[in-house]
Design a protein around this motif. Structure first.
Motif, PDB file in Angstrom:
ATOM      1  N   ARG A 206       0.959  -0.872  -0.253  1.00 10.80           N
ATOM      2  CA  ARG A 206       0.052   0.165   0.448  1.00 10.80           C
ATOM      3  C   ARG A 206       0.529   1.087   0.031  1.00 10.80           C
ATOM      4  O   ARG A 206       0.538   1.932  -0.260  1.00 10.80           O
ATOM      5  CB  ARG A 206      -0.931  -0.069   0.810  1.00 10.80           C
TER       6      ARG A 206
ATOM      7  N   GLU B 246       2.284   1.573  -3.619  1.00 15.44           N
ATOM      8  CA  GLU B 246       1.107   2.696  -4.349  1.00 15.44           C
ATOM      9  C   GLU B 246       1.209   4.093  -4.192  1.00 15.44           C
ATOM     10  O   GLU B 246       0.787   4.510  -5.360  1.00 15.44           O
ATOM     11  CB  GLU B 246      -0.066   1.727  -4.170  1.00 15.44           C
ATOM     12  N   GLU B 247       0.955   4.317  -3.243  1.00 17.98           N
ATOM     13  CA  GLU B 247       1.481   6.053  -2.409  1.00 17.98           C
ATOM     14  C   GLU B 247       1.523   7.034  -3.435  1.00 17.98           C
ATOM     15  O   GLU B 247       2.429   7.439  -3.301  1.00 17.98           O
ATOM     16  CB  GLU B 247       0.635   5.975  -0.980  1.00 17.98           C
TER      17      GLU B 247
ATOM     18  N   TRP C 162       3.279   5.723  -5.386  1.00 18.97           N
ATOM     19  CA  TRP C 162       3.225   5.956  -7.286  1.00 18.97           C
ATOM     20  C   TRP C 162       2.454   6.704  -7.425  1.00 18.97           C
ATOM     21  O   TRP C 162       2.811   7.742  -7.868  1.00 18.97           O
ATOM     22  CB  TRP C 162       2.944   4.658  -7.649  1.00 18.97           C
ATOM     23  N   ARG C 163       1.255   6.868  -6.089  1.00 18.79           N
ATOM     24  CA  ARG C 163       0.389   8.316  -6.746  1.00 18.79           C
ATOM     25  C   ARG C 163       1.376   9.784  -6.722  1.00 18.79           C
ATOM     26  O   ARG C 163       0.569  10.270  -7.602  1.00 18.79           O
ATOM     27  CB  ARG C 163      -0.913   8.192  -5.762  1.00 18.79           C
TER      28      ARG C 163
ATOM     29  N   ARG D 240      -0.153   1.862 -12.006  1.00 20.26           N
ATOM     30  CA  ARG D 240       0.616   0.626 -11.705  1.00 20.26           C
ATOM     31  C   ARG D 240       1.375   0.209 -11.037  1.00 20.26           C
ATOM     32  O   ARG D 240       2.241  -0.343 -12.076  1.00 20.26           O
ATOM     33  CB  ARG D 240      -0.737   0.446 -10.420  1.00 20.26           C
TER      34      ARG D 240
ATOM     35  N   ARG E 181       3.937  -2.784 -10.650  1.00 18.21           N
ATOM     36  CA  ARG E 181       3.701  -4.224 -10.393  1.00 18.21           C
ATOM     37  C   ARG E 181       4.618  -4.484  -9.149  1.00 18.21           C
ATOM     38  O   ARG E 181       5.563  -3.473  -8.681  1.00 18.21           O
ATOM     39  CB  ARG E 181       4.867  -4.428 -11.546  1.00 18.21           C
TER      40      ARG E 181
END
Length: 283
Positions: free
Chosen positions: A186, A189-190, A192-193, A200, A202
């Motif tokens: 998680r 992913e944050e 990345w944003r 997204r 991998r």
């Protein structure tokens, strides 16, 4: 979800057999660890041989300790491997943590993080065909994959996760069960944003396994204890070894539930028959 195999390091001569069996089966990736001061095969040389012996399966460093490598040579080696494999190469990369590796390479262990950041900037430039520097031309060959091979960062520190957003294509998480890995996924992913990256990242998880007759698990535990002795947490690492088909299936399912795109089952016993046993257990 894809399932890969991490290759044992006990006997390099067996790895061609492992690779051919995996290539003929359902597995997606062959991973190989990196160390300098240790009795393991050099990963880029070995993966080049395995790429030549296979036609389908990907080959992956898991992870390459980039700071102990010369950056210009690393750019050439990785681009060559990507070309030789037809774009089947993934560069799993990290900073490492062994002082003896850094001493042997002549680098300051305290600067390995900043060195990796500098290396990634340079690697991306060189893979794109740009000159190495003033009065120094480009370093070929150009990789088969536009922009360079896929890059997955391994590690647990915030700086390692931040590199996924800055330089990488994804994250490779090792040595943690799914209930602990989900927090790292998680966070990646944050990151990345926050870096406004499209799509997204991998997400790849790794689990240690040994599936086979009596003695296989004991041999794998001894290998884990030796490899992770420097951490002071070797006993903890052996507790995470999965030794039954039921345990392995449950872990793979749990990693899938937290969003893993691939799980690499790292094999700590050298018997190539593990390829068939794991295939029978999972597919």
């Amino acid at each position: 979800m894809k399932i890969g195999l991490g290759l044992p390091i006990d006997d390099p001569a067996l790895l061609l057999t492992w690779a051919r069996r995996a290539d003929a089966g359902p597995f997606s990736t062959l991973g190989l660890l990196d160390r300098l001061v240790y009795d393991n095969p050099e990963p880029l040389v070995t993966l080049a041989a395995l790429a030549g012996a296979t036609s389908r399966v990907r080959v992956q460093t898991e992870v390459l300790i980039a700071p102990v490598h010369n950056t210009a040579l690393l750019a050439k080696q990785t681009a060559t491997l990507d070309r030789l494999s037809g774009g089947r190469f993934t560069l799993g990369i990290g900073v490492g943590g062994r002082e003896d590796d850094c001493l042997a390479a002549g680098i300051d262990i305290r600067r390995r993080g900043s060195r990796l950041d500098e290396q990634m900037t340079q690697l991306r430039r060189l893979w794109a065909g740009e000159p190495y520097g003033e009065d120094v031309g480009a370093i070929g060959p150009r990789p088969a994959t536009p922009g360079g091979p896929e890059v997955l960062f391994g590690g647990f520190a915030p700086a390692a996760l931040e590199r996924v957003g800055r330089f990488g294509d994804g994250f490779l998480g090792a040595a943690l069960p799914p209930e602990h890995m989900t927090g790292l996924f998680r966070t990646v992913e944050e990151v990345w944003r926050r870096h406004d990256r499209p799509g997204r990242p991998r997400l790849v998880a790794q689990a240690s396994v040994a599936l086979g007759p009596d003695g296989t698990a004991d041999r794998a535990r001894r290998a884990l204890l030796d490899y992770y002795a420097f951490t002071g947490r070797a006993e903890y690492m052996t507790k995470g070894l999965l030794t039954t088909a039921r345990e392995i299936r449950a872990a793979v399912d749990a990693f899938g539930d937290i969003g893993a795109d691939e799980v690499v089952l790292y094999c700590w016993a050298p018997d190539p028959d593990q390829v068939d046993r794991l295939s029978d257990a999972l597919f």
